[in-house]
Design an enzyme around this catalytic site. Structure first.
Site, PDB file in Angstrom:
ATOM      1  CG  ASP A 380      -2.221   1.289   1.194  1.00  0.00           C
ATOM      2  OD1 ASP A 380      -2.344   1.251   0.219  1.00  0.00           O
ATOM      3  OD2 ASP A 380      -1.937   1.645   2.248  1.00  0.00           O
ATOM      4  CE  LYS A 491     -11.485  26.024  -8.702  1.00  0.00           C
ATOM      5  NZ  LYS A 491     -11.673  25.040  -6.881  1.00  0.00           N
ATOM      6  CG  ASP A 725      -5.174  -1.735   2.829  1.00  0.00           C
ATOM      7  OD1 ASP A 725      -4.821  -1.615   0.737  1.00  0.00           O
ATOM      8  OD2 ASP A 725      -4.088  -0.940   3.013  1.00  0.00           O
TER       9      ASP A 725
END
Lengths: 1027, 304
Positions: A380, A491, A725
């Site tokens: 991972d 932004k 996972d």
């Protein structure tokens, strides 16, 4: 906050590849369990597409007042509590029985039962049966029980550590029922409930967001994305995992608040499905248990073969049926290496301990070796390869990219801080920043301090704190007058400060935000502390820098400032953020800062070590392809010089479709693409690419990837920390979870836990695993060698009718006494060569115990040892009057208790007891001779290829073992009372040295063999004898 | 132990793989090579073993074993042998003791007069106990060693010459007792009478190792009845002139002195534990070894 544009790009990318392909997926595999198959499918949700009205209809929830209490109670009764069904835990007694009756133990149990059976026959035939078989049966049973208890205790200990990880704090949830807000236990939340979450909360169930206020959630445990994700009521993506209006159970809200309707609870949540998928998977055997099973087959084969041959032979020699059966059982049982079970268990425990010291906690003893056989590691990204902490990696100012130090211990490169542009940039980054350090952390290193605020702001804060000293002091000197927080239309983020620098204007405007937006607002740029007009050349330079940093997978922010002229903005000027009575354009651009979750310092080295050890390292992440690729390049998963198909296309300037996929060794696979692959295509992909990165993968896909590798015969290790996972962790041959950041579910599914979350610890694990595999071979070779001198006396007793040269007691003294410590000491043996430089073993060919090992241990070493011991035996009998020729065929008379005047070669007459005493003296001597030859065997077994003179005698435990076995043998022989207790008698000094020449012979023989193997690799000798 | 992978086909293929021409996983030449190797290897090993055994035999004396500490002090053994030290017979049923008298016949065959006639091998050592006769060093240098004659007649009622059944038919069983042979061993008669039961005092003489049999249990004493001892000059002991023994090679015809014990008045129908002991300075007893310097026997005489 920050780089919205970049984020949007990623998502657009994701959308384009995902669009409309969801339905093809279904019904691909039919062979597996339907239920599991159902779980393996992608999440199927449509609530995110519904409008609020439709939601109201579907769930019957009043969007402001929530469910009624009565209705909630009804649903709770119907659906059950909102919690994950814990995986079915194996009861303790089942675990205990597994230790008692697993693989090797069965061999000993069968041996034990056979012994009792043989004793039964003897007892039925004879009034005074020899109790040896009874004792042997009891000892065998005792060995199994003691070893079983020991390994049960060991595993119970590590599972206790596991238990301590569990988070037992009950979660609370704020629900609105009947228009009132109640804080209730999260387990009582039901579908349709209206729930409010705020920063710091765990999401109590899968929510469809209906309103939010700057809400961000950390999805990393579910998807592996390292950045917090914005949650809004808008439907933004077909894929429920990527749309913004759904928040998932057990992820956490980082900041802001949101209100949503519960759409799934408990096991039905996305997280719940994954957890159920993980616990439903069947786990295969560990490679070591397969090896041990193979070993048992060989041993049983040899035992049965010997037993049956001598059964037939003894019938031919005229023994009765019953006698022959007792012989048969005796031979079969004598082949059982009594001590080996304990030796193997102790060796594994020692290695497990050693690994725990190096931060690898092993849940299952046999998994100790698995890492050593691993040929593929699927890792991972977030938290395993990376630090899981945004850090400033690059800066661009003075028209130059500067590299910041991203290492955990600040040992990396630093940059030129003397430029005044840097001072300006640091000031903007420090002031235009809402993140603050949490209190009382002065003693904690800056990078490790807790920060309240957005991940990228924290990164900036830490970066400035590191480079320029206290940010708090800076903010105190330049107090904030006014600010405009970030919003998605602007932004940018802006603030106005009183300027502490008297040489500049009174007020300073600082701004940060998406780089291109910031640039648009600027008409000058700061170069070497001087404002210069922002010309096209400069804009190109900016564009290049921005693209380059973006291409590294980094989140880039632009910074600009403007000293507000004193004449227009006098002391006490009233700034109005709504009217914007101050300039927000024509500012001065200062620079860019780029952030990334940087790889851990030790990872690149660890990856290259894995590479050289022949282990494929694959990245499987839920994160975006660009980030994933950047990190993969950073840590060497995609090594320097290797290109993906896209890279080649870009270099040659041709369309991607024209590139031969075989030319590219590396590839980055998007989860969307993986979804459409058949398993053949996947196999092809896995086979032909050495460096693979899977991005945007779902938990189900991780599982498919692992299965794909396993289909190719690879032994797969999976590392991961998130719930996403856990199915892969469970399915993998060895699942490695993270001890600190890992979720409970992942830890439960894993076989091993990295206590320091460091990928580099895996390398240690691999090294230890390979070493223990080699050392177990040596240990088994050593232990098996003594089997031949243990069996041959009985065989010669049967066929040559000579007095028994080694009795049951002495056999047990060897197996459970003298051989024990030396065999265990081989677990401490150092590697012969760099074990991290060779390929992982091929589980089909490289067996723990193969016929070569048996051939060496039984056929060669064991035989020499037996000859040496028999020589001692004949010496003692000859010294006492029975010359070898007299002994042949003497058995009937020798064993006749009523015959008390048996003549020896000199005409002397022996009573029964007198000759039994020399028989037992012989057995003692035989035992000691075996020990003496075992000295040489132990030194031989230290190495399989190298000479002892190359390897050295550095293994102190082994040296201790040599002395210990000698001392034990001497003790057993000379301790007063042993003649009564064990029927072992003192030896005359000359009888000790009889076996020495044979120890020398076996040593020289093996050194010659090893010289041949070293000199001519691949020769016949190596093929036949290298075990 | 599951074995799914190796199905029957796998086994067959393992035994004979026609594709690779492999039998049990090896080709013919591979089998030949490995077999040749093992033949050479074991040949070599056997050579070493035989060599070392030869060295052992060369360094071992042919006349006397290197160590005698396990065989001495000597055992006291008897004929007929007893299974588990028990003897049981019915005195009016010859079949029950036939085996015993055959064993005694066989044992005493060597003691027949006609077998002791060769003057080169035998000599007369008198009919009364005398000191040991030393016959020079323990090797071939003095030529063969002669041995003393032992007259079977001396065994009286137990010689089998007068009563073919050695008293068994009358319920008066005989046992022939001997001290086990040990090369060069010289028994030493007891110096004092302290350890010898009073009944045996009459048999204590110089140059004689006396034996004495008695009931093991106090209450059986009366049931035992009269015990007769036969031997050289009716002494009931082992005369010293028969010692030392020079070993099988130098004295193949050696006759060790015997003593016959006859229980003449055993109580019929009751099992008696009898212990016979030889007495001497270098005769030792051992709790574990019930035949060292003594023996025990359980006798049960039955009537039909």
């Amino acid at each position: 906050m920050g780089n919205r544009e970049g984020r949007d790009q990623y998502e657009l990318d994701a959308t384009s590849e995902h669009g409309g392909k969801k339905n093809d997926k279904k019904g691909k595999k039919g062979k597996k369990d339907r239920n599991l198959d159902e779980l393996k499918k992608e999440v199927d949700l449509d609530d995110h597409k519904l409008t609020l009205d439709e939601l109201h209809q579907k769930y019957g929830t009043d969007l402001s007042r929530g469910l009624t209490v009565a209705r909630a109670a009804e649903i709770l009764l119907c659906d059950g509590p909102n919690c994950l069904t814990p995986p079915p835990t194996t009861p303790e007694w089942v675990k205990f029985c597994k230790q008692m009756f697993g693989g090797f133990c069965m061999l000993l149990w069968i041996g034990s039962i056979l012994c009792f059976f043989a004793y039964g026959i003897q007892a039925a035939v004879d009034d005074e049966p020899v109790a040896d078989n009874l004792y042997l049966g009891i000892v065998l049973a005792a060995v199994v029980i003691i070893t079983g208890c020991f390994s049960y205790y060991q595993e119970a200990k590590s599972s206790k550590i596991m238990e301590s990880f569990k988070n037992m704090v009950p979660q609370q949830a704020l629900v609105i029922r009947d228009g009132e807000k109640n804080s209730i236990n999260a387990e009582e939340v039901v579908v349709g409930d209206l729930v409010e979450v705020k920063g710091g909360d765990r999401i109590p169930a899968d929510l469809r967001i209906i309103s939010s206020n700057g809400c961000k959630v950390d999805n990393s445990s579910l998807t592996g994305e390292s950045e917090p994700q914005t949650r809004t009521p808008e439907f933004s993506n077909e894929n429920p995992l990527e749309t913004r209006n759904i928040a998932f159970y057990s992820t956490s809200c980082v900041e802001g608040t949101a209100c949503g309707i519960v759409i799934k609870t408990g096991d039905h949540t996305v997280m719940g499905r994954i957890a159920t998928l993980a616990s439903g998977l069947e786990v295969g055997q560990t490679p070591l248990s397969i090896e041990i099973e193979h070993f048992i087959h060989i041993i049983t084969g040899v035992a049965v073969f010997l037993g049956v041959s001598f059964f037939i032979l003894s019938l031919i020699l005229g023994y009765s049926w019953l006698e022959a059966i007792v012989f048969l059982i005796g031979i079969i049982v004598a082949n059982v290496p009594e001590g080996l079970l304990a030796t193997v268990t102790v060796c594994l425990t020692l290695t497990a301990k050693r690994m725990a010291h190096k931060n690898c906690l092993v849940k299952n003893l046999e998994a100790v070796e698995t890492l050593g056989s691993t040929s593929t590691i699927c890792s991972d990204k977030t938290g395993t390869l990376t630090q899981n902490r945004m850090t400033v990696a690059h800066m661009w100012f003075d028209n130059q990219i500067h590299e910041a130090d991203t290492t955990e211990n600040q040992s990396g490169a630093t940059f030129d801080k003397s430029s005044s542009t840097w001072a300006a940039l640091a000031r903007v980054a420090g002031l235009c920043n809402r993140a603050v350090f949490q209190a009382a952390q002065e003693s904690v290193p800056i990078l490790k301090r807790g920060v309240a605020g957005d991940a990228s702001e924290s990164a900036l804060l830490k970066c400035i704190e590191l480079c320029c000293g206290s940010v708090t002091a800076m903010r105190d000197k330049n107090p904030k007058i006014e600010e405009i927080p970030f919003n998605s239309t602007n932004k940018y983020q802006l603030s106005i400060h009183r300027n502490a620098n008297p040489s500049e204007s009174r007020y300073l405007l600082v701004m940060k935000g998406a780089p291109e937006r910031i640039l648009d607002r600027c008409n000058t740029i700061l170069i070497q502390g001087k404002e210069q007009p922002l010309d096209d050349e400069m804009k190109d330079a900016f564009q290049n820098a921005y693209l380059e940093l973006g291409g590294l997978g980094e989140r880039v922010l632009g910074f600009c400032h403007m000293p507000l002229p004193d004449d227009q903005f006098p002391e006490g000027f009233k700034f109005d953020v709504d009217d914007l009575n101050f300039p927000t354009e024509k500012l001065c651009f200062v620079g860019l800062m780029a952030m990334i979750d940087p790889p851990r310092a030790a990872v690149p080295d660890a990856v290259s070590k894995c590479r050289s050890a022949g282990i494929k390292v694959i990245m499987v992440t839920g994160d975006h392809p660009i980030t994933a690729k950047a990190i993969a390049k950073g840590v060497g998963i995609i090594s320097e010089g290797n290109e993906t198909v896209e890279d080649i296309a870009a270099r040659l300037n041709i369309p991607v479709g024209e590139v031969n996929p075989r030319d590219a060794k590396a590839c980055v696979i998007h989860g969307g693409k993986l979804k459409d692959m058949t398993s053949d295509q996947l196999d092809d992909l896995l086979k032909h690419h050495t460096e693979i990165v899977f991005a945007r993968t779902s938990p189900q896909q991780k599982l498919i990837i692992v299965e794909g590798f396993q289909r190719q015969g690879a032994i797969v290790a999976v590392t991961g920390d998130g719930v996403n996972d856990s199915p892969a962790l469970k399915k993998a041959d060895i699942g490695v979870a993270m001890g600190i950041s890992g979720s409970d579910v992942s830890k439960q599914a894993a076989d091993m836990i990295l206590l320091d979350d460091n990928f580099a610890s895996i390398v240690t694990g691999v090294e230890e695993g390979r070493l223990i595999f080699d050392n177990l071979k040596k240990s088994i070779a050593y232990t098996l060698t003594s089997n031949i001198p243990e069996i041959t006396p009985f065989l010669f007793f049967i066929i040559a009718s000579i007095p028994l040269a080694l009795g049951t007691v002495t056999i047990l003294c060897i197996d459970l006494g003298t051989d024990m410590l030396p065999a265990i000491s081989l677990a401490y043996e150092g590697p012969e060569s760099d074990i991290m430089k060779r390929q992982p073993r091929n589980p089909k060919i490289d067996k723990l115990v193969n016929e070569r090992l048996i051939s060496m241990a039984y056929g060669q070493f064991g035989m020499i040892s037996a000859v040496g011991a028999f020589f001692t035996y004949f010496v003692i009998l000859a010294d006492n009057g029975f010359l070898p020729m007299r002994l042949l065929g003497i058995r009937i008379e020798w064993e006749d208790k009523s015959l008390n005047d048996l003549e020896d070669s000199y005409g002397q007459q022996w009573t029964y007891e007198q000759r039994k005493v020399i028989e037992f003296t012989c057995q003692t001597a035989f035992f000691i001779s075996v020990v003496i030859v075992q000295w040489a065997i132990l030194i031989i077994c230290k190495t399989r290829k190298n000479s002892v003179f190359q390897q050295g005698m550095k293994n102190n435990v082994l040296t201790l073992g040599l002395f210990e076995e000698t001392a034990l043998a001497a003790f057993l022989s000379y301790c007063p009372g042993m003649d009564v207790a064990l029927r072992m008698y003192p030896l005359k000094p000359t009888w000790w040295v009889c076996a020495l020449p044979f120890a020398v012979i076996v040593f020289i023989y093996d050194e010659i063999r090893k010289v041949i193997i070293r000199r001519s690799p691949g020769c016949w000798v190596e093929k036949e004898t290298y075990y | 132990m599951s074995r799914e992978k190796e199905s029957d086909g796998g086994w067959k293929k393992f035994i004979w793989d026609s594709e690779k021409k492999e039998f049990l996983g090896r080709t013919g030449s591979s089998w030949l090579k490995i077999l040749a190797f093992y033949v050479v290897f074991y040949g070599f090993l056997a050579g070493i073993f035989i060599g070392t055994i030869q060295v052992l035999l060369l360094t071992t004396s042919s006349y006397k074993p290197t160590y005698q500490d396990r065989v001495a002090p000597p055992g006291l053994s008897h004929t007929p042998k007893t299974l588990k030290a028990e003897i049981e017979f019915t005195h009016d049923d010859p079949k029950t003791y036939e085996e015993h008298i055959n064993a005694m016949d066989k044992f005493l065959l060597k003691y027949n007069e006609e077998n002791q006639k060769d003057l080169l091998l035998f000599e007369d050592c008198g009919s009364a106990p005398t000191p040991p006769i030393m016959r020079g060093s323990l090797d071939q240098s003095d030529g063969g060693k002669r041995v003393c004659r032992f007259n079977r007649e001396w065994l009286g009622n137990c010689s089998g010459l007068h009563d073919r059944t050695y008293g068994y038919s009358e319920g008066k069983p005989c046992f022939i007792v001997k001290i086990n042979r040990i090369v060069s061993y010289l028994p030493q008669p007891p110096q004092t009478n302290d350890s010898i039961p009073p009944e045996a005092h009459e048999r204590v003489q110089p140059n004689l190792i006396p034996i004495h049999c008695a009931a093991k249990k106090e209450e059986d004493k009366d049931k035992l009845g009269q015990v007769n001892y036969f031997g050289m000059a009716n002494t009931g002991g082992f005369p010293l002139q028969y010692y030392p023994y020079y070993g099988k090679l130098l004295q193949p015809q050696y006759l060790q002195p015997l003593v016959a014990v006859q229980f003449t008045n055993l109580t019929v129908g009751s099992e008696l534990r009898i212990e016979c002991k030889a007495y001497g300075e270098n005769i030792k007893y051992n709790d574990k070894d019930r035949y060292q310097g003594r023996f025990e026997v359980k006798i049960l005489v039955k009537v039909r």
